[in-house]
Design a protein around this motif. Structure first.
Motif, PDB file in Angstrom:
ATOM      1  N   ARG A  21       0.878  -1.251  -0.163  1.00 38.02           N
ATOM      2  CA  ARG A  21      -0.035  -0.015   0.144  1.00 38.02           C
ATOM      3  C   ARG A  21       0.785   1.199   0.164  1.00 38.02           C
ATOM      4  NH1 ARG A  21      -3.646  -0.359  -2.833  1.00 38.02           N
ATOM      5  NH2 ARG A  21      -3.351   1.956  -2.485  1.00 38.02           N
ATOM      6  N   ILE A  22       1.792   1.070   0.848  1.00 38.65           N
ATOM      7  CA  ILE A  22       2.902   2.244   0.813  1.00 38.65           C
ATOM      8  C   ILE A  22       3.301   2.525  -0.601  1.00 38.65           C
ATOM      9  CG2 ILE A  22       4.925   3.278   1.390  1.00 38.65           C
ATOM     10  CD1 ILE A  22       4.632   1.697   3.980  1.00 38.65           C
ATOM     11  N   PHE A  23       3.624   1.669  -1.417  1.00 32.79           N
ATOM     12  CA  PHE A  23       4.291   1.829  -2.780  1.00 32.79           C
ATOM     13  C   PHE A  23       3.086   2.380  -3.563  1.00 32.79           C
ATOM     14  CE2 PHE A  23       4.260  -0.030  -7.218  1.00 32.79           C
ATOM     15  CZ  PHE A  23       5.466   0.584  -7.599  1.00 32.79           C
ATOM     16  N   TYR A  24       1.866   1.704  -3.701  1.00 28.79           N
ATOM     17  CA  TYR A  24       0.722   1.945  -4.420  1.00 28.79           C
ATOM     18  C   TYR A  24       0.403   3.629  -4.073  1.00 28.79           C
ATOM     19  CZ  TYR A  24       0.572  -2.955  -5.768  1.00 28.79           C
ATOM     20  OH  TYR A  24       0.954  -3.995  -6.131  1.00 28.79           O
ATOM     21  N   ASN A  25       0.236   3.964  -2.909  1.00 30.01           N
ATOM     22  CA  ASN A  25      -0.185   5.136  -2.621  1.00 30.01           C
ATOM     23  C   ASN A  25       0.836   6.201  -3.011  1.00 30.01           C
ATOM     24  OD1 ASN A  25      -2.262   4.165  -1.367  1.00 30.01           O
ATOM     25  ND2 ASN A  25      -1.626   4.228   0.785  1.00 30.01           N
ATOM     26  N   GLY A  26       2.120   5.866  -2.941  1.00 35.45           N
ATOM     27  CA  GLY A  26       3.161   6.691  -3.473  1.00 35.45           C
ATOM     28  C   GLY A  26       3.151   6.745  -4.993  1.00 35.45           C
ATOM     29  N   VAL A  27       2.549   5.767  -5.807  1.00 32.41           N
ATOM     30  CA  VAL A  27       2.414   5.836  -7.176  1.00 32.41           C
ATOM     31  C   VAL A  27       1.174   6.922  -7.122  1.00 32.41           C
ATOM     32  CG1 VAL A  27       1.847   4.772  -9.307  1.00 32.41           C
ATOM     33  CG2 VAL A  27       3.289   3.669  -7.857  1.00 32.41           C
ATOM     34  N   TYR A  28       0.367   6.833  -6.336  1.00 29.96           N
ATOM     35  CA  TYR A  28      -0.997   7.722  -6.697  1.00 29.96           C
ATOM     36  C   TYR A  28      -0.503   9.037  -6.416  1.00 29.96           C
ATOM     37  CZ  TYR A  28      -5.076  10.295  -5.977  1.00 29.96           C
ATOM     38  OH  TYR A  28      -6.178  11.205  -5.873  1.00 29.96           O
ATOM     39  N   ARG A  30       2.292  10.527  -6.443  1.00 36.57           N
ATOM     40  CA  ARG A  30       3.062  11.065  -7.413  1.00 36.57           C
ATOM     41  C   ARG A  30       2.526  11.538  -8.764  1.00 36.57           C
ATOM     42  NH1 ARG A  30       8.910  10.922  -8.140  1.00 36.57           N
ATOM     43  NH2 ARG A  30       9.462  11.159 -10.200  1.00 36.57           N
ATOM     44  N   THR A  31       1.587  10.608  -9.279  1.00 33.63           N
ATOM     45  CA  THR A  31       1.029  10.711 -10.407  1.00 33.63           C
ATOM     46  C   THR A  31      -0.466  11.568 -10.364  1.00 33.63           C
ATOM     47  OG1 THR A  31      -0.238   8.641 -10.523  1.00 33.63           O
ATOM     48  CG2 THR A  31       1.928   8.740 -11.500  1.00 33.63           C
ATOM     49  N   LYS A  32      -1.088  11.460  -9.230  1.00 30.80           N
ATOM     50  CA  LYS A  32      -2.576  11.951  -8.750  1.00 30.80           C
ATOM     51  C   LYS A  32      -3.523  11.031 -10.012  1.00 30.80           C
ATOM     52  CE  LYS A  32      -1.350  15.252  -5.981  1.00 30.80           C
ATOM     53  NZ  LYS A  32      -0.456  14.721  -5.074  1.00 30.80           N
ATOM     54  N   ASN A  33      -3.070  10.120 -10.215  1.00 31.73           N
ATOM     55  CA  ASN A  33      -3.844   9.172 -11.065  1.00 31.73           C
ATOM     56  C   ASN A  33      -4.203   7.692 -10.600  1.00 31.73           C
ATOM     57  OD1 ASN A  33      -5.254   7.733 -13.195  1.00 31.73           O
ATOM     58  ND2 ASN A  33      -3.816   9.019 -14.682  1.00 31.73           N
ATOM     59  N   LEU A  34      -5.504   7.437 -10.037  1.00 35.32           N
ATOM     60  CA  LEU A  34      -5.820   6.298  -9.536  1.00 35.32           C
ATOM     61  C   LEU A  34      -5.603   4.907 -10.447  1.00 35.32           C
ATOM     62  CD1 LEU A  34      -6.747   5.016  -6.889  1.00 35.32           C
ATOM     63  CD2 LEU A  34      -9.150   5.145  -7.679  1.00 35.32           C
ATOM     64  N   TRP A  35      -5.702   5.544 -11.655  1.00 40.13           N
ATOM     65  CA  TRP A  35      -5.559   4.289 -12.599  1.00 40.13           C
ATOM     66  C   TRP A  35      -4.086   3.868 -12.710  1.00 40.13           C
ATOM     67  CZ3 TRP A  35      -9.258   1.492 -14.485  1.00 40.13           C
ATOM     68  CH2 TRP A  35     -10.453   1.869 -14.559  1.00 40.13           C
ATOM     69  N   VAL A  36      -3.249   4.520 -12.729  1.00 38.09           N
ATOM     70  CA  VAL A  36      -1.602   4.349 -12.570  1.00 38.09           C
ATOM     71  C   VAL A  36      -1.428   3.314 -11.438  1.00 38.09           C
ATOM     72  CG1 VAL A  36       0.790   5.096 -12.445  1.00 38.09           C
ATOM     73  CG2 VAL A  36      -1.005   6.281 -13.722  1.00 38.09           C
ATOM     74  N   SER A  37      -1.954   3.864 -10.180  1.00 34.18           N
ATOM     75  CA  SER A  37      -1.879   2.877  -9.038  1.00 34.18           C
ATOM     76  C   SER A  37      -2.374   1.543  -9.315  1.00 34.18           C
ATOM     77  CB  SER A  37      -2.628   3.426  -7.703  1.00 34.18           C
ATOM     78  OG  SER A  37      -2.430   2.647  -6.699  1.00 34.18           O
ATOM     79  N   PHE A  42      -2.408  -4.517 -10.980  1.00 36.33           N
ATOM     80  CA  PHE A  42      -2.709  -5.362 -11.828  1.00 36.33           C
ATOM     81  C   PHE A  42      -1.444  -5.953 -12.403  1.00 36.33           C
ATOM     82  CE2 PHE A  42      -3.507  -6.671 -16.141  1.00 36.33           C
ATOM     83  CZ  PHE A  42      -4.594  -7.327 -16.046  1.00 36.33           C
ATOM     84  N   LEU A  43      -0.422  -5.458 -12.807  1.00 38.96           N
ATOM     85  CA  LEU A  43       0.598  -5.938 -13.364  1.00 38.96           C
ATOM     86  C   LEU A  43       1.372  -6.728 -12.328  1.00 38.96           C
ATOM     87  CD1 LEU A  43       2.138  -2.748 -15.202  1.00 38.96           C
ATOM     88  CD2 LEU A  43       0.883  -4.924 -16.254  1.00 38.96           C
ATOM     89  N   TRP A  44       1.563  -6.285 -11.037  1.00 32.34           N
ATOM     90  CA  TRP A  44       2.431  -6.822 -10.053  1.00 32.34           C
ATOM     91  C   TRP A  44       1.412  -8.358  -9.694  1.00 32.34           C
ATOM     92  CZ3 TRP A  44       6.447  -7.763  -7.919  1.00 32.34           C
ATOM     93  CH2 TRP A  44       6.864  -8.625  -6.730  1.00 32.34           C
TER      94      TRP A  44
END
Length: 57
Positions: A21-28, A30-37, A42-44
């Motif tokens: 969650r720390i990783f996925y929240n960090g991605v969100y 950084r990108t401000k895009n839930l789809w990227v998270s 999904f890829l993982w």
């Protein structure tokens, strides 16, 4: 949804689910895009599934 996967073992859930969650929240953040998270999650899951299938054949 993942709790039963870890047989409700709290330490594993906190470390593994919390860590991811720390990783996925960090991605969100950084990108401000839930789809990227979502795409990262999904890829993982897909890569992990393919590795498990390949190793068990």
């Amino acid at each position: 949804m993942h709790f039963s996967t870890y047989d409700w073992h709290w330490a594993q859930m906190i470390i593994l689910i919390g860590g991811s969650r720390i990783f996925y929240n960090g991605v969100y953040i950084r990108t401000k895009n839930l789809w990227v998270s979502y795409l990262c999650h999904f890829l993982w899951d897909t890569i992990t599934l393919v590795i498990v299938i390949v190793l068990h054949h």
